[in-house]
Design a protein around this motif. Structure first.
Motif, PDB file in Angstrom:
ATOM      1  N   VAL A 262     -65.173 -45.173  14.548  1.00  0.00           N
ATOM      2  CA  VAL A 262     -65.331 -44.687  13.180  1.00  0.00           C
ATOM      3  C   VAL A 262     -65.910 -45.836  12.364  1.00  0.00           C
ATOM      4  O   VAL A 262     -65.355 -46.938  12.360  1.00  0.00           O
ATOM      5  N   VAL A 263     -67.028 -45.644  11.700  1.00  0.00           N
ATOM      6  CA  VAL A 263     -67.644 -46.709  10.925  1.00  0.00           C
ATOM      7  C   VAL A 263     -67.404 -46.503   9.441  1.00  0.00           C
ATOM      8  O   VAL A 263     -67.189 -45.387   8.987  1.00  0.00           O
ATOM      9  N   ALA A 264     -67.464 -47.644   8.694  1.00  0.00           N
ATOM     10  CA  ALA A 264     -67.233 -47.577   7.249  1.00  0.00           C
ATOM     11  C   ALA A 264     -68.360 -46.822   6.573  1.00  0.00           C
ATOM     12  O   ALA A 264     -69.474 -46.747   7.067  1.00  0.00           O
ATOM     13  N   GLY A 265     -68.052 -46.269   5.403  1.00  0.00           N
ATOM     14  CA  GLY A 265     -69.032 -45.430   4.728  1.00  0.00           C
ATOM     15  C   GLY A 265     -69.923 -46.156   3.737  1.00  0.00           C
ATOM     16  O   GLY A 265     -71.071 -45.796   3.577  1.00  0.00           O
ATOM     17  N   SER A 266     -69.419 -47.177   3.055  1.00  0.00           N
ATOM     18  CA  SER A 266     -70.219 -47.820   2.022  1.00  0.00           C
ATOM     19  C   SER A 266     -69.723 -49.234   1.774  1.00  0.00           C
ATOM     20  O   SER A 266     -68.684 -49.642   2.271  1.00  0.00           O
ATOM     21  N   GLY A 267     -70.495 -49.998   0.980  1.00  0.00           N
ATOM     22  CA  GLY A 267     -70.096 -51.342   0.595  1.00  0.00           C
ATOM     23  C   GLY A 267     -70.436 -52.383   1.631  1.00  0.00           C
ATOM     24  O   GLY A 267     -71.059 -52.111   2.660  1.00  0.00           O
ATOM     25  N   ALA A 268     -69.994 -53.635   1.356  1.00  0.00           N
ATOM     26  CA  ALA A 268     -70.291 -54.761   2.238  1.00  0.00           C
ATOM     27  C   ALA A 268     -69.709 -54.550   3.623  1.00  0.00           C
ATOM     28  O   ALA A 268     -70.338 -54.882   4.635  1.00  0.00           O
ATOM     29  N   ALA A 269     -68.485 -54.001   3.686  1.00  0.00           N
ATOM     30  CA  ALA A 269     -67.849 -53.764   4.993  1.00  0.00           C
ATOM     31  C   ALA A 269     -68.682 -52.807   5.827  1.00  0.00           C
ATOM     32  O   ALA A 269     -68.856 -53.006   7.035  1.00  0.00           O
ATOM     33  N   ALA A 270     -69.207 -51.762   5.197  1.00  0.00           N
ATOM     34  CA  ALA A 270     -70.029 -50.785   5.917  1.00  0.00           C
ATOM     35  C   ALA A 270     -71.289 -51.447   6.448  1.00  0.00           C
ATOM     36  O   ALA A 270     -71.679 -51.238   7.611  1.00  0.00           O
ATOM     37  N   THR A 271     -71.922 -52.256   5.612  1.00  0.00           N
ATOM     38  CA  THR A 271     -73.139 -52.942   6.049  1.00  0.00           C
ATOM     39  C   THR A 271     -72.844 -53.876   7.213  1.00  0.00           C
ATOM     40  O   THR A 271     -73.591 -53.906   8.207  1.00  0.00           O
ATOM     41  N   ALA A 272     -71.731 -54.623   7.112  1.00  0.00           N
ATOM     42  CA  ALA A 272     -71.363 -55.551   8.182  1.00  0.00           C
ATOM     43  C   ALA A 272     -71.125 -54.811   9.496  1.00  0.00           C
ATOM     44  O   ALA A 272     -71.575 -55.247  10.564  1.00  0.00           O
ATOM     45  N   VAL A 273     -70.397 -53.691   9.421  1.00  0.00           N
ATOM     46  CA  VAL A 273     -70.134 -52.903  10.631  1.00  0.00           C
ATOM     47  C   VAL A 273     -71.435 -52.392  11.234  1.00  0.00           C
ATOM     48  O   VAL A 273     -71.686 -52.514  12.442  1.00  0.00           O
ATOM     49  N   ASN A 274     -72.272 -51.813  10.398  1.00  0.00           N
ATOM     50  CA  ASN A 274     -73.520 -51.231  10.890  1.00  0.00           C
ATOM     51  C   ASN A 274     -74.434 -52.292  11.494  1.00  0.00           C
ATOM     52  O   ASN A 274     -75.063 -52.081  12.537  1.00  0.00           O
ATOM     53  N   VAL A 275     -74.515 -53.456  10.848  1.00  0.00           N
ATOM     54  CA  VAL A 275     -75.365 -54.536  11.359  1.00  0.00           C
ATOM     55  C   VAL A 275     -74.805 -55.065  12.684  1.00  0.00           C
ATOM     56  O   VAL A 275     -75.550 -55.292  13.645  1.00  0.00           O
ATOM     57  N   ALA A 276     -73.483 -55.258  12.742  1.00  0.00           N
ATOM     58  CA  ALA A 276     -72.863 -55.753  13.978  1.00  0.00           C
ATOM     59  C   ALA A 276     -73.061 -54.754  15.124  1.00  0.00           C
ATOM     60  O   ALA A 276     -73.364 -55.141  16.260  1.00  0.00           O
ATOM     61  N   LEU A 299     -71.694 -63.798  15.274  1.00  0.00           N
ATOM     62  CA  LEU A 299     -71.927 -62.365  15.040  1.00  0.00           C
ATOM     63  C   LEU A 299     -71.295 -61.925  13.723  1.00  0.00           C
ATOM     64  O   LEU A 299     -71.921 -61.217  12.922  1.00  0.00           O
ATOM     65  N   VAL A 300     -70.049 -62.354  13.491  1.00  0.00           N
ATOM     66  CA  VAL A 300     -69.350 -61.968  12.252  1.00  0.00           C
ATOM     67  C   VAL A 300     -70.075 -62.533  11.035  1.00  0.00           C
ATOM     68  O   VAL A 300     -70.275 -61.828  10.038  1.00  0.00           O
ATOM     69  N   LYS A 301     -70.484 -63.787  11.108  1.00  0.00           N
ATOM     70  CA  LYS A 301     -71.196 -64.402   9.976  1.00  0.00           C
ATOM     71  C   LYS A 301     -72.519 -63.688   9.732  1.00  0.00           C
ATOM     72  O   LYS A 301     -72.880 -63.407   8.579  1.00  0.00           O
ATOM     73  N   TYR A 302     -73.249 -63.386  10.792  1.00  0.00           N
ATOM     74  CA  TYR A 302     -74.548 -62.721  10.670  1.00  0.00           C
ATOM     75  C   TYR A 302     -74.385 -61.336  10.036  1.00  0.00           C
ATOM     76  O   TYR A 302     -75.151 -60.955   9.140  1.00  0.00           O
ATOM     77  N   ALA A 303     -73.390 -60.586  10.503  1.00  0.00           N
ATOM     78  CA  ALA A 303     -73.188 -59.219  10.002  1.00  0.00           C
ATOM     79  C   ALA A 303     -72.846 -59.226   8.516  1.00  0.00           C
ATOM     80  O   ALA A 303     -73.382 -58.421   7.734  1.00  0.00           O
ATOM     81  N   TYR A 304     -71.981 -60.138   8.097  1.00  0.00           N
ATOM     82  CA  TYR A 304     -71.590 -60.174   6.683  1.00  0.00           C
ATOM     83  C   TYR A 304     -72.677 -60.809   5.807  1.00  0.00           C
ATOM     84  O   TYR A 304     -72.797 -60.472   4.627  1.00  0.00           O
TER      85      TYR A 304
END
Length: 382
Positions: A262-276, A299-304
């Motif tokens: 399940v991926v996040a829907g919006s915001g920085a967390a969503a972007t980080a999840v989608n990028v990772a 990976l975590v630094k890059y995604a955020y």
């Protein structure tokens, strides 16, 4: 004069604060776990276990190298600032001396009045006392200005020395950790070579044993069925091979499918999840921060970073950002840290799963949050 005096005192106070901060931030050379002497594996399975063990050790050391490198950068910046402070303080001493000379030159309408002149030229005892008092005040003020400036120089010089030592200590720590990293890399390469050699030997042994077994089976079948043809004698072996292939196919077909995250829907967390998640399949490389390869914290630094959030480089520092959450509160985008001290991180994506860069020889992928063992920290960024 009063404003110059106040400015000098403020400068001295500021430099004292700088010295205190720099001295207090000296690098502590924390001991790292001693590396065990290399073992000699006797089977490819033992070699693979040693590769995995040293791989985890290397991940720990690499994360410590990230932290040490960040500390070195900060200490070098502090040393540069302290050098600039010292240069400014030295310039302030020169300026103070010029100021004292100017004050002396301009006293009493430009006449350079000495104590003797004050006594000889005064028209009354009161005038002489007044003139002597003025000279004392000027001398005291001048001495204070010079004293403050010189003290500021001493403090700045001490701060510069402390900052340079802190930077040197930080550099020594980086060199020490880098040497351990190189040693581990060498051990892993040796174990990999052993694995390849042993694996080849084991495959050859297995082939010879299989041929010997097949010959024995064929001989026994020929003895029992002397009247039958060679083609009938070979049939059981073919049947066995077919049965084995069928069993293997069935086992492969029975492998469970990975659950959908399940991926996040919006915001920085969503972007980080989608990028990772978009990095899945890219190789794990120690010290890598993308975009072609990653280590766990890279990976975590890059995604955020893609979400506009600048995280620290090391996993141990990433495990302290944001705020702590419990397992029941986990949401997609939360950072999950493992081991003590922390040496691995991943990004939660929901359904008890995370996306992470596991270890050398592996790729960025989705896994259960329990696959790495006990969880050390769970943090929500922002």
């Amino acid at each position: 004069m009063a404003s110059s005096h106040t400015s000098a005192r403020r400068g001295r106070s500021g430099r004292r604060v700088l010295f205190t901060v720099v001295a207090a931030s000296g690098v502590a050379l924390s001991p790292l776990p001693a590396l065990a002497a290399p073992e000699t594996p006797e089977t490819s399975q033992e070699a693979a276990a040693l590769i995995a063990e040293r791989g985890h050790d290397l991940e720990v050391v690499t994360e410590e190298l990230h932290a040490a490198s960040d500390q070195l950068t900060a200490q070098q910046a502090a040393a540069t600032k302290a050098a600039a402070e010292l240069k400014a303080a030295e310039a302030a001493v020169v300026e103070a001396r010029d100021h004292v000379r100017e004050v002396a030159r301009s006293a009493f309408t430009g006449e350079q009045l000495t104590s003797l002149q004050a006594m000889l030229t005064s028209e009354s005892a009161e005038q002489m006392i007044e003139r002597m008092g003025t000279l004392d005040s000027i001398a005291g003020h001048n001495n204070e200005i010079l004293g403050d400036a010189q003290e500021a120089t001493v403090v700045a010089d001490e701060a510069k020395a402390a900052a340079e030592k802190a930077a040197a200590d930080a550099k020594a720590l980086v060199d020490e950790v880098a040497a351990r990293q190189a040693d581990l890399n060498t051990q892993i390469a040796e174990y990999q070579a052993e694995y390849d050699r042993l694996s080849a030997e084991e495959r050859e042994r297995a082939r010879v044993l299989a041929e010997q077994h097949a010959a024995a089976v064929a001989a026994a079948a020929a003895e029992r069925n002397a009247s039958q043809s060679a083609s009938r004698a070979d049939r059981p072996s073919a049947s066995s091979s077919s049965s084995s292939s069928s069993s293997s196919s069935s086992s492969s077909a029975a492998a469970p499918a990975a659950s959908t995250p399940v991926v996040a829907g919006s915001g920085a967390a969503a972007t980080a999840v989608n990028v990772a998640m978009a990095q899945r399949g890219k190789p794990y490389v120690w010290g890598a921060t993308g975009p072609g390869s990653y280590d766990c914290s890279g990976l975590v630094k890059y995604a955020y970073a893609a979400a506009g959030v600048n995280l620290p480089r090391s996993s141990s520092q990433q495990a302290t950002v944001g705020r702590a959450v419990s397992r029941s509160e986990l949401q997609p985008g939360d950072i999950i840290a493992f081991y003590s001290p922390v040496s691995h991180v991943g990004i939660y994506i929901g359904n008890g799963q995370m996306v992470h860069a596991p270890t050398s020889g592996d790729v960025v992928k989705v896994a259960s949050i329990d696959v790495m063992g006990s969880i050390t920290a769970m943090r929500r960024v922002g």
